[in-house]
Design a protein around this motif. Structure first.
Motif, short mmCIF file in Angstrom:
data_model
loop_
_atom_site.label_atom_id
_atom_site.label_comp_id
_atom_site.label_asym_id
_atom_site.label_seq_id
_atom_site.Cartn_x
_atom_site.Cartn_y
_atom_site.Cartn_z
N SER A 131 0.84 -1.20 0.00
CA SER A 131 0.00 0.00 0.00
C SER A 131 0.88 1.25 0.00
N THR A 132 0.25 2.38 -0.24
CA THR A 132 0.96 3.65 -0.15
C THR A 132 1.55 3.83 1.24
N GLN A 133 0.80 3.40 2.25
CA GLN A 133 1.28 3.48 3.63
C GLN A 133 2.51 2.60 3.84
N ASP A 134 2.50 1.41 3.27
CA ASP A 134 3.65 0.50 3.38
C ASP A 134 4.90 1.14 2.79
N LEU A 135 4.75 1.77 1.64
CA LEU A 135 5.90 2.38 0.97
C LEU A 135 6.42 3.59 1.76
N GLY A 136 5.47 4.35 2.34
CA GLY A 136 5.87 5.51 3.13
C GLY A 136 6.63 5.10 4.38
N ILE A 137 6.16 4.06 5.05
CA ILE A 137 6.83 3.57 6.24
C ILE A 137 8.23 3.06 5.89
N THR A 138 8.32 2.36 4.77
CA THR A 138 9.61 1.80 4.33
C THR A 138 10.62 2.91 4.09
N ARG A 139 10.22 3.95 3.39
CA ARG A 139 11.12 5.07 3.12
C ARG A 139 11.56 5.74 4.42
N GLN A 140 10.60 5.98 5.30
CA GLN A 140 10.89 6.65 6.57
C GLN A 140 11.89 5.86 7.40
N LEU A 141 11.70 4.54 7.48
CA LEU A 141 12.57 3.71 8.30
C LEU A 141 13.94 3.51 7.65
N ALA A 142 13.97 3.44 6.33
CA ALA A 142 15.25 3.32 5.64
C ALA A 142 16.10 4.57 5.86
N GLU A 143 15.46 5.74 5.82
CA GLU A 143 16.19 6.99 6.05
C GLU A 143 16.69 7.07 7.50
#
Length: 223
Positions: free
Chosen positions: A182-194
């Motif tokens: 989901s869009t939420q999944d991708l947003g969380i992934t980016r946030q945590l990777a950063e």
């Protein structure tokens, strides 16, 4: 029908039975009754213990806090105690066989999260690894609908820092059965990777799992 606890002879009560003959002498309901201590005004401890035993048989794994609360006679304190017993048993008695396993591909992660793949709620799990790509620990970070306020970098990385982890792999299940991120999944992934990049703890992958498969966000090009 089983006698109420107060009508059970002392030598047949779980506490006395365990003290004289050991825990192996108790059946499942007796062990649960010993853990519960007592029932409620409406329900004797044996009734509650049998309901818990039947639930555990059907659950086939780690009990759910919300499911335990649905059993008449089980409140928050008792639900927490039961879950704590399961977690202590997992850590100290059976051994979860997790630490030291080498992770080379997303498929290597699936056995480590098997118990969460079919859950009715979303579980977000963080698996910490050392510099050799070996598992240090796996932990449930949050339960429920995922969003960036619940899956905060602080909650994800606090134990990874304690573990002195070199990297982490993130996993969560989709109760719907869909493997589409989901869009939420991708947003969380980016946030945590950063956040991981700043801390020096690399996010190697974020894997979505269901009963029937998995999707690696790294393989899909999102990491």
């Amino acid at each position: 029908m089983r006698k109420r606890m107060r009508d059970t002879p002392n030598h047949d009560r779980p506490r006395e039975k365990l003290a004289s003959r050991g825990p192996q002498a108790l059946n499942d309901a007796e062990l649960i009754a010993l853990l519960l201590g007592r029932g409620t005004k409406e329900r004797d401890v044996w009734q509650v213990a049998n309901d818990v035993r039947n639930y555990l048989k059907d659950a086939g794994g780690t009990p759910s806090y919300s499911d335990l609360l649905e059993i008449e006679g089980i409140g928050s304190a008792k639900a927490c105690e039961i879950m704590a017993c399961f977690e202590l048993g997992r850590r100290y008695l059976a051994g979860d066989g997790v630490a030291g396993q080498r992770v080379l591909s997303p498929e290597d992660i699936l056995p480590l999260v098997a118990e969460w793949r079919g859950k009715k709620q979303e579980y977000f799990i963080c698996i910490t690894l050392n510099g050799a790509g070996e598992v240090i620990e796996r932990r449930v970070v949050t339960i429920g609908i995922l969003n960036q306020s619940l899956v905060h970098p602080r909650e994800v990385f606090v134990d990874a820092i304690t573990d002195r982890a070199a990297s982490v792999i993130l996993v969560h299940n989709h109760p719907s059965g869909s493997l589409e991120p989901s869009t939420q999944d991708l947003g969380i992934t980016r946030q945590l990777a950063e956040a991981g990049s700043i801390l020096g703890i690399r996010v190697l992958d974020h894997i979505i799992v269901t009963k029937n498969g998995y999707a690696s966000l790294k393989e899909l090009g999102h990491l």
